[in-house]
Write an enzyme that holds these catalytic residues in place. Sequence first.
Site, PDB file in Angstrom:
ATOM      1  N   GLY A  54       0.809  -1.225   0.000  1.00 49.01           N
ATOM      2  CA  GLY A  54       0.000   0.000   0.000  1.00 49.01           C
ATOM      3  C   GLY A  54       0.837   1.267   0.000  1.00 49.01           C
ATOM      4  CG  ASP A  64       4.128  -4.311   7.455  1.00 51.20           C
ATOM      5  OD1 ASP A  64       3.323  -4.870   8.220  1.00 51.20           O
ATOM      6  OD2 ASP A  64       3.778  -3.501   6.570  1.00 51.20           O
ATOM      7  CE1 TYR A  95      -7.373   4.832  10.044  1.00 51.04           C
ATOM      8  CE2 TYR A  95      -8.866   6.510   9.186  1.00 51.04           C
ATOM      9  CZ  TYR A  95      -7.705   5.754   9.070  1.00 51.04           C
ATOM     10  OH  TYR A  95      -6.877   5.940   7.981  1.00 51.04           O
ATOM     11  CB  THR A 149      -4.513   1.071  -0.549  1.00 58.51           C
ATOM     12  OG1 THR A 149      -5.535   1.364   0.412  1.00 58.51           O
ATOM     13  CG2 THR A 149      -3.649   2.295  -0.775  1.00 58.51           C
TER      14      THR A 149
HETATM   15  P1  NAD Z   1      -2.663  -0.970   4.321  1.00 60.43           P
HETATM   16  O1  NAD Z   1      -3.571  -1.698   5.259  1.00 60.43           O
HETATM   17  O2  NAD Z   1      -2.641  -1.373   2.884  1.00 60.43           O
HETATM   18  O3  NAD Z   1      -1.171  -0.985   4.885  1.00 60.43           O
HETATM   19  C1  NAD Z   1      -0.863  -0.737   6.249  1.00 60.43           C
HETATM   20  C2  NAD Z   1       0.383  -1.499   6.607  1.00 60.43           C
HETATM   21  O4  NAD Z   1       0.656  -1.243   8.006  1.00 60.43           O
HETATM   22  C3  NAD Z   1       0.220  -3.015   6.447  1.00 60.43           C
HETATM   23  O5  NAD Z   1       1.290  -3.549   5.707  1.00 60.43           O
HETATM   24  C4  NAD Z   1       0.194  -3.519   7.884  1.00 60.43           C
HETATM   25  O6  NAD Z   1       0.727  -4.825   8.046  1.00 60.43           O
HETATM   26  C5  NAD Z   1       1.057  -2.459   8.580  1.00 60.43           C
HETATM   27  N1  NAD Z   1       0.827  -2.452  10.040  1.00 60.43           N
HETATM   28  C6  NAD Z   1      -0.368  -2.508  10.666  1.00 60.43           C
HETATM   29  N2  NAD Z   1      -0.168  -2.561  12.005  1.00 60.43           N
HETATM   30  C7  NAD Z   1       1.165  -2.564  12.213  1.00 60.43           C
HETATM   31  C8  NAD Z   1       1.981  -2.613  13.367  1.00 60.43           C
HETATM   32  N3  NAD Z   1       1.447  -2.712  14.595  1.00 60.43           N
HETATM   33  N4  NAD Z   1       3.325  -2.587  13.229  1.00 60.43           N
HETATM   34  C9  NAD Z   1       3.874  -2.511  11.990  1.00 60.43           C
HETATM   35  N5  NAD Z   1       3.154  -2.452  10.847  1.00 60.43           N
HETATM   36  C10 NAD Z   1       1.808  -2.485  10.962  1.00 60.43           C
HETATM   37  O7  NAD Z   1      -3.066   0.569   4.483  1.00 60.43           O
HETATM   38  P2  NAD Z   1      -2.787   1.822   3.514  1.00 60.43           P
HETATM   39  O8  NAD Z   1      -4.054   2.120   2.807  1.00 60.43           O
HETATM   40  O9  NAD Z   1      -1.537   1.644   2.739  1.00 60.43           O
HETATM   41  O10 NAD Z   1      -2.608   2.973   4.635  1.00 60.43           O
HETATM   42  C11 NAD Z   1      -1.348   3.422   5.109  1.00 60.43           C
HETATM   43  C12 NAD Z   1      -1.592   4.560   6.079  1.00 60.43           C
HETATM   44  O11 NAD Z   1      -2.352   5.584   5.439  1.00 60.43           O
HETATM   45  C13 NAD Z   1      -2.377   4.175   7.312  1.00 60.43           C
HETATM   46  O12 NAD Z   1      -1.901   4.894   8.434  1.00 60.43           O
HETATM   47  C14 NAD Z   1      -3.776   4.619   6.978  1.00 60.43           C
HETATM   48  O13 NAD Z   1      -4.542   4.864   8.128  1.00 60.43           O
HETATM   49  C15 NAD Z   1      -3.504   5.879   6.194  1.00 60.43           C
HETATM   50  N6  NAD Z   1      -4.588   6.290   5.296  1.00 60.43           N
HETATM   51  C16 NAD Z   1      -4.942   5.549   4.205  1.00 60.43           C
HETATM   52  C17 NAD Z   1      -5.973   5.998   3.371  1.00 60.43           C
HETATM   53  C18 NAD Z   1      -6.397   5.257   2.142  1.00 60.43           C
HETATM   54  O14 NAD Z   1      -7.281   5.731   1.438  1.00 60.43           O
HETATM   55  N7  NAD Z   1      -5.814   4.107   1.799  1.00 60.43           N
HETATM   56  C19 NAD Z   1      -6.633   7.196   3.665  1.00 60.43           C
HETATM   57  C20 NAD Z   1      -6.246   7.920   4.780  1.00 60.43           C
HETATM   58  C21 NAD Z   1      -5.215   7.463   5.584  1.00 60.43           C
END
Ligand code: NAD
Length: 458
Positions: free
Chosen positions: A231, A251, A363, A399
């Site tokens: 992601g 990760d 969240y 993502t």
């Molecule tokens: P995703 O779920 O695809 O990836 C998140 C990653 O974080 C995963 O690989 C997961 O294994 C890792 N992770 C989770 N808990 C963990 C921990 N305790 N220790 C280490 N790693 C850990 O999510 P994404 O969509 O790529 O989002 C990344 C960030 O962006 C997040 O903080 C999310 O809240 C934020 N975000 C995403 C969006 C979106 O539209 N995708 C929007 C706003 C914010």
Amino acid sequence: MADRYLHLTGTAPGRFLTRRLGLPQPAPLRRWTLETPHLDGPLLHLTAGASAVTGVAEALRTSGLTVTERADRPAAIVLDATGVATAAGLGDVHAALHPVVRSLAPGGRIVVLGTVPSPDDHHQAAAQQALEGFVRSLGKEIGRGSTVQLVRIPVARIPGGASAHAAGSTLRFLLSPRSAYVSGQVIELTSAAPDSDSGSGSGSGSGPTPITDPAAPLTGRTALVTGAARGIGAAVASVLARDGARVIALDVPGAREELERTADRLGATALPLDITAPDAADRIAAAAPDGLGVLVHNAGITRDRRLANMPADRWASVIEVNLDSVLRTTDELLKAGTITRGGRIVATASIAGIAGNTGQTNYAASKAGIIGLVRSLGPRAAADHGVTVNAVAPGFIETKMTAAVPLFIREAGRRMNSLSQGGLPVDVAEAVAWFAQPESTAVNGQVLRVCGQSLLGA
Ligand code: NAD
């Protein structure tokens, strides 16, 4: 999950049909590539009245675009409105942009330069705050994949006045394909630039740190990215590696295989570690014996339920991963000196932390907490450690997280923004890379929404 609607509106019959039905017309956005690093056309430099800062032309020349005061089809327009200090002066903003706005090339950029609204002069404050409403409205109406932003340059309390010199890295980012999914944003630069890592350690630097290789500005720096297996985190790791950083990709141990694949692809080091582990900061410090130049808190989880249905463990796990572990590791790594002078901390908020969202009290609370963290710690980390602290607040990014959202909510998320489409992980990564630049010393305590100017929390 591919955006089929974007594809449809890219075909002649699809465009005809969707226009007849009055549906959104998302323009394909051009992202940065090695072959096409710049916008395609000149940069029109305009001034509303008299400028209140020096060095704007010099800063614009570093954009890689041809700067001109007259152009038929500009790819970018920069309006210097720093001298607008009265309501009547706003007429100069209209007079400068009204005749040229239609000539902006598709996928173009408009950047308005302003100054910080004054606490001592309510006429100046009104005029400068007016620019925010102006920029946010123009962002909503401009269309064709173009973007509009406001950059506030601090008024220096030094003889000779304020200089746009420190705005260089910010203007380069905003005036390039790297900021494709950023629009309607206000960026307030600080005059209290923290030390560079080459500085004397006195705690107050005098300007941006010059970089040795503009194509690889992070050369010689180590960057750690949490949640980097996939992601947005994987995209951040990739862009920081592209910019020359040695990357450590962290990760959870459960994602080890995916993490190792990502790390191998980027020539990065994989660090399987749960960021909530009590010894996480020690293990990060051990993995970076020469210290960290960049720390990106990207790991995040959702455990959605309405508050009335939310058990304590769902609440606690989201606060723990998204906020508490960020606070804890940041404190410990700063205290231990693992984050070197001139270092950059970038955390990940969300527009949910600004607008709120049904089923996401946990969240949204965690992501709003990130905003509180960067605004409070930024100035102090700069003064005490020579480190900047900023956040990205992604909107709807394509993502796995958003692919799991039900169809109608997903479609609404994609279209309810000024660019009528979702962003890509690389859009967030480019914003992180801008914060991470050695030359971004004046960018501190900022929250940049990478959301295509989402209507949520606008
Ligand atoms: P995703 O779920 O695809 O990836 C998140 C990653 O974080 C995963 O690989 C997961 O294994 C890792 N992770 C989770 N808990 C963990 C921990 N305790 N220790 C280490 N790693 C850990 O999510 P994404 O969509 O790529 O989002 C990344 C960030 O962006 C997040 O903080 C999310 O809240 C934020 N975000 C995403 C969006 C979106 O539209 N995708 C929007 C706003 C914010």
